[in-house]
Design a protein around this motif. Structure first.
Motif, PDB file in Angstrom:
ATOM      1  N   TYR A 176       7.998  12.755  -1.606  1.00 59.69           N
ATOM      2  CA  TYR A 176       9.225  12.595  -0.835  1.00 59.69           C
ATOM      3  C   TYR A 176       9.078  13.249   0.534  1.00 59.69           C
ATOM      4  N   LEU A 177       9.901  12.786   1.453  1.00 61.29           N
ATOM      5  CA  LEU A 177      10.042  13.374   2.780  1.00 61.29           C
ATOM      6  C   LEU A 177      11.505  13.736   2.956  1.00 61.29           C
ATOM      7  N   THR A 178      11.753  14.860   3.603  1.00 66.07           N
ATOM      8  CA  THR A 178      13.133  15.226   3.877  1.00 66.07           C
ATOM      9  C   THR A 178      13.545  14.721   5.256  1.00 66.07           C
ATOM     10  N   ARG A 179      14.810  14.363   5.351  1.00 63.95           N
ATOM     11  CA  ARG A 179      15.373  13.885   6.611  1.00 63.95           C
ATOM     12  C   ARG A 179      15.740  15.079   7.477  1.00 63.95           C
ATOM     13  N   PRO A 180      15.703  14.939   8.787  1.00 65.85           N
ATOM     14  CA  PRO A 180      15.423  13.715   9.522  1.00 65.85           C
ATOM     15  C   PRO A 180      13.935  13.367   9.457  1.00 65.85           C
ATOM     16  N   ILE A 181      13.668  12.082   9.372  1.00 62.45           N
ATOM     17  CA  ILE A 181      12.306  11.573   9.258  1.00 62.45           C
ATOM     18  C   ILE A 181      11.703  11.475  10.655  1.00 62.45           C
ATOM     19  N   THR A 182      10.494  11.985  10.801  1.00 62.83           N
ATOM     20  CA  THR A 182       9.804  11.882  12.089  1.00 62.83           C
ATOM     21  C   THR A 182       8.596  10.968  11.943  1.00 62.83           C
ATOM     22  N   ALA A 183       8.169  10.422  13.059  1.00 59.73           N
ATOM     23  CA  ALA A 183       6.980   9.566  13.055  1.00 59.73           C
ATOM     24  C   ALA A 183       5.762  10.349  12.568  1.00 59.73           C
ATOM     25  N   ALA A 184       5.650  11.609  12.953  1.00 59.46           N
ATOM     26  CA  ALA A 184       4.513  12.431  12.518  1.00 59.46           C
ATOM     27  C   ALA A 184       4.510  12.608  11.000  1.00 59.46           C
ATOM     28  N   ALA A 185       5.676  12.848  10.411  1.00 54.28           N
ATOM     29  CA  ALA A 185       5.760  13.005   8.959  1.00 54.28           C
ATOM     30  C   ALA A 185       5.391  11.707   8.247  1.00 54.28           C
ATOM     31  N   LEU A 186       5.814  10.579   8.797  1.00 61.31           N
ATOM     32  CA  LEU A 186       5.465   9.282   8.205  1.00 61.31           C
ATOM     33  C   LEU A 186       3.962   9.050   8.251  1.00 61.31           C
ATOM     34  N   ARG A 238       1.067   0.684  -9.984  1.00 60.61           N
ATOM     35  CA  ARG A 238       0.312   1.008  -8.765  1.00 60.61           C
ATOM     36  C   ARG A 238       1.264   1.237  -7.598  1.00 60.61           C
ATOM     37  N   THR A 239       2.293   0.402  -7.505  1.00 58.58           N
ATOM     38  CA  THR A 239       3.273   0.550  -6.439  1.00 58.58           C
ATOM     39  C   THR A 239       4.097   1.816  -6.650  1.00 58.58           C
ATOM     40  N   ALA A 240       4.464   2.118  -7.888  1.00 58.87           N
ATOM     41  CA  ALA A 240       5.228   3.340  -8.171  1.00 58.87           C
ATOM     42  C   ALA A 240       4.456   4.578  -7.726  1.00 58.87           C
ATOM     43  N   GLU A 241       3.135   4.559  -7.871  1.00 60.76           N
ATOM     44  CA  GLU A 241       2.308   5.687  -7.442  1.00 60.76           C
ATOM     45  C   GLU A 241       2.303   5.839  -5.930  1.00 60.76           C
ATOM     46  N   ARG A 242       2.679   4.791  -5.213  1.00 58.67           N
ATOM     47  CA  ARG A 242       2.654   4.787  -3.750  1.00 58.67           C
ATOM     48  C   ARG A 242       4.062   4.854  -3.146  1.00 58.67           C
ATOM     49  N   LEU A 243       5.009   5.288  -3.951  1.00 60.69           N
ATOM     50  CA  LEU A 243       6.406   5.375  -3.543  1.00 60.69           C
ATOM     51  C   LEU A 243       6.698   6.751  -2.954  1.00 60.69           C
ATOM     52  N   ILE A 244       7.325   6.757  -1.782  1.00 55.24           N
ATOM     53  CA  ILE A 244       7.726   7.998  -1.128  1.00 55.24           C
ATOM     54  C   ILE A 244       9.232   7.910  -0.885  1.00 55.24           C
ATOM     55  N   PHE A 245       9.974   8.836  -1.483  1.00 55.60           N
ATOM     56  CA  PHE A 245      11.418   8.841  -1.303  1.00 55.60           C
ATOM     57  C   PHE A 245      11.793   9.578  -0.029  1.00 55.60           C
ATOM     58  N   LEU A 246      12.857   9.118   0.608  1.00 59.18           N
ATOM     59  CA  LEU A 246      13.397   9.734   1.814  1.00 59.18           C
ATOM     60  C   LEU A 246      14.690  10.437   1.410  1.00 59.18           C
ATOM     61  N   VAL A 247      14.728  11.750   1.559  1.00 59.71           N
ATOM     62  CA  VAL A 247      15.791  12.565   0.976  1.00 59.71           C
ATOM     63  C   VAL A 247      16.535  13.348   2.057  1.00 59.71           C
ATOM     64  N   ALA A 248      17.855  13.227   2.052  1.00 62.02           N
ATOM     65  CA  ALA A 248      18.683  14.009   2.972  1.00 62.02           C
ATOM     66  C   ALA A 248      19.052  15.355   2.345  1.00 62.02           C
ATOM     67  N   GLU A 249      19.424  15.338   1.095  1.00 63.78           N
ATOM     68  CA  GLU A 249      19.876  16.552   0.404  1.00 63.78           C
ATOM     69  C   GLU A 249      18.957  16.802  -0.787  1.00 63.78           C
ATOM     70  N   LEU A 250      17.948  17.611  -0.590  1.00 61.35           N
ATOM     71  CA  LEU A 250      16.949  17.860  -1.628  1.00 61.35           C
ATOM     72  C   LEU A 250      17.562  18.496  -2.871  1.00 61.35           C
ATOM     73  N   LYS A 251      18.470  19.420  -2.685  1.00 62.22           N
ATOM     74  CA  LYS A 251      19.071  20.135  -3.814  1.00 62.22           C
ATOM     75  C   LYS A 251      19.701  19.171  -4.821  1.00 62.22           C
ATOM     76  N   ASP A 270       0.815  -1.210   0.000  1.00 60.88           N
ATOM     77  CA  ASP A 270       0.000   0.000   0.000  1.00 60.88           C
ATOM     78  C   ASP A 270       0.850   1.262   0.000  1.00 60.88           C
ATOM     79  N   ALA A 271       2.086   1.155   0.483  1.00 58.35           N
ATOM     80  CA  ALA A 271       3.019   2.279   0.500  1.00 58.35           C
ATOM     81  C   ALA A 271       4.440   1.732   0.481  1.00 58.35           C
ATOM     82  N   VAL A 272       5.324   2.487  -0.146  1.00 58.18           N
ATOM     83  CA  VAL A 272       6.740   2.135  -0.181  1.00 58.18           C
ATOM     84  C   VAL A 272       7.534   3.382   0.191  1.00 58.18           C
ATOM     85  N   PHE A 273       8.346   3.258   1.229  1.00 56.72           N
ATOM     86  CA  PHE A 273       9.279   4.309   1.611  1.00 56.72           C
ATOM     87  C   PHE A 273      10.658   3.867   1.156  1.00 56.72           C
ATOM     88  N   CYS A 274      11.347   4.720   0.395  1.00 57.46           N
ATOM     89  CA  CYS A 274      12.630   4.337  -0.193  1.00 57.46           C
ATOM     90  C   CYS A 274      13.652   5.445  -0.022  1.00 57.46           C
TER      91      CYS A 274
END
Length: 116
Positions: A98-108, A72-85, A46-50
């Protein structure tokens, strides 16, 4: 919900795994290849964090393989990014979640709302 995590950093993987201890089934993989093999042989996730820089493949390779083989899985992919630039061009064309690091439980948890 079924969540797949592709994350080589054990601390971040633990945060991702323990954020949803009783709510969701979470499978954690330290490599992109192993995760893609799992996606290919099982029920959809249902979701993929990568992480955006997995050790054995590029994020672009993972995105492309999922887009080709499991859209369908590609549409549910969320990248975890340290350096957005560094990754902005990839993440913006076509737009990807995408989510930027540091990753928090609330953001997830907030990110998961898109798939409920």
């Amino acid at each position: 919900m079924r969540i797949l995590v592709i994350e080589s950093d054990p601390v971040t993987a633990d945060v991702l795994e323990t954020t949803f201890p009783n709510e969701h089934e979470v499978a954690v993989f330290g490599s992109g290849r192993a995760a893609l093999e799992r996606i290919a042989i099982g029920r959809p996730f249902d979701a993929v964090f990568c992480e955006v820089d997995p050790p054995d493949m590029t994020a672009q390779e993972i995105w492309q393989r999922l887009s080709d083989g499991s859209p369908r899985t590609a549409e549910r992919l969320i990248f975890l990014v340290a350096e957005l630039k560094t990754h902005r061009a990839f993440l913006e064309k076509p737009p990807k979640r995408y989510l930027t690091r540091p990753i928090t439980a609330a953001a997830l948890r907030d990110a998961m709302l898109a798939f409920v």
